[in-house]
Design a protein around this motif. Sequence first.
Motif, mmCIF file in Angstrom:
data_model
loop_
_atom_site.group_PDB
_atom_site.id
_atom_site.type_symbol
_atom_site.label_atom_id
_atom_site.label_comp_id
_atom_site.label_asym_id
_atom_site.label_seq_id
_atom_site.Cartn_x
_atom_site.Cartn_y
_atom_site.Cartn_z
ATOM 1 N N GLN A 96 -17.220 -3.694 14.315
ATOM 2 C CA GLN A 96 -17.605 -4.117 13.005
ATOM 3 C C GLN A 96 -17.293 -2.631 12.542
ATOM 4 N N ALA A 97 -17.681 -1.341 13.344
ATOM 5 C CA ALA A 97 -17.701 -0.023 12.719
ATOM 6 C C ALA A 97 -15.429 0.449 12.492
ATOM 7 N N VAL A 98 -14.788 -0.127 13.262
ATOM 8 C CA VAL A 98 -14.156 0.126 13.499
ATOM 9 C C VAL A 98 -12.921 -0.615 12.646
ATOM 10 N N HIS A 99 -13.077 -1.819 11.782
ATOM 11 C CA HIS A 99 -12.985 -2.788 11.303
ATOM 12 C C HIS A 99 -13.626 -2.102 9.741
ATOM 13 N N LYS A 100 -14.739 -1.937 9.279
ATOM 14 C CA LYS A 100 -14.737 -0.763 8.588
ATOM 15 C C LYS A 100 -14.014 -0.259 8.087
ATOM 16 N N ARG A 101 -14.097 1.134 9.151
ATOM 17 C CA ARG A 101 -12.953 1.799 8.544
ATOM 18 C C ARG A 101 -11.748 2.060 8.287
ATOM 19 N N LEU A 102 -10.641 0.735 9.462
ATOM 20 C CA LEU A 102 -9.787 0.479 9.437
ATOM 21 C C LEU A 102 -9.447 -0.405 7.647
ATOM 22 N N LEU A 103 -10.321 -1.121 7.623
ATOM 23 C CA LEU A 103 -10.178 -1.699 5.380
ATOM 24 C C LEU A 103 -10.485 -0.515 4.620
ATOM 25 N N GLU A 104 -11.029 0.644 5.186
ATOM 26 C CA GLU A 104 -10.274 1.741 3.465
ATOM 27 C C GLU A 104 -9.450 1.796 3.284
ATOM 28 N N TYR A 105 -8.272 1.797 4.699
ATOM 29 C CA TYR A 105 -6.655 2.002 4.395
ATOM 30 C C TYR A 105 -6.101 1.065 3.853
ATOM 31 N N VAL A 106 -6.563 -0.521 3.746
ATOM 32 C CA VAL A 106 -5.850 -1.582 3.431
ATOM 33 C C VAL A 106 -5.405 -1.484 2.487
ATOM 34 N N GLN A 107 -3.867 -1.954 1.577
ATOM 35 C CA GLN A 107 -3.957 -2.377 1.022
ATOM 36 C C GLN A 107 -3.029 -3.699 0.712
ATOM 37 N N LEU A 108 -3.479 -4.806 0.194
ATOM 38 C CA LEU A 108 -3.198 -5.901 0.219
ATOM 39 C C LEU A 108 -2.768 -7.100 -0.884
ATOM 40 N N LYS A 109 -1.746 -7.049 -1.811
ATOM 41 C CA LYS A 109 -1.095 -7.294 -2.905
ATOM 42 C C LYS A 109 -2.630 -9.405 -3.252
ATOM 43 N N GLN A 110 -2.376 -9.668 -4.312
ATOM 44 C CA GLN A 110 -3.162 -11.335 -4.378
ATOM 45 C C GLN A 110 -2.177 -12.433 -3.806
#
Length: 208
Positions: free
Chosen positions: A30-44
């Motif tokens: 959960q901690a790793v995923h939370k930090r990872l998703l801060e760097y993720v950009q996905l288009k619609q």
Amino acid sequence: MTETFLRNKQWFFDRWAPGYDCLFTTVFYQAVHKRLLEYVQLKQEANILDLGCGTGRLVDRIAKQFPTVTATGLDLSEEMIHQARARNRYPQRLTFTPGNVESLPFGEHQFDAVFCTISFLHYPHPQRVFEEINGVLRPSGCFYLADYQGNDSTGQTWVPVSPGGLRFYSRSQRREFGQNVGWSCVGHYHLLGPILLTKFQKFNGENN
């Protein structure tokens, strides 16, 4: 991957799967995923792939944060896939399939982004994995590799824990894997302790 290696890895994770989401792994991922998703950009309406998806926790969190994306989780362990399917809260958008990362069962240029979170360390032929991802990743798509960081001065670190051992790669080795398939290394980002995220982008060219 050899048949013996595959069988040993599959046996290991099949046995682990029913109790995989214990308190420690739940809190850690959960901690790793939370930090990872801060760097993720996905288009619609992006279509994404998660390699070594385990019980599907990452794609579940991505589906919640990005409500228009569709995702496929792939894992060598059929029992992990069974657990992921049983816990799938977004069956209209998430699918899970067993498979080998060194022979991906998908069409060319099928995904806008590919994720690999703390499973790359299990793969004996890392460059082959990059080549497989290159085939299924669309031009301008991104690959998010989050795993334990190896030492730049010593190169690959091998740890005989699970069948076939674990392999940790340095920043320079990761960057080289990407360069060999024509990708740009966007950057390296520390997520949690020794877990390092390396983000790659595939060039938008005719040869990729």
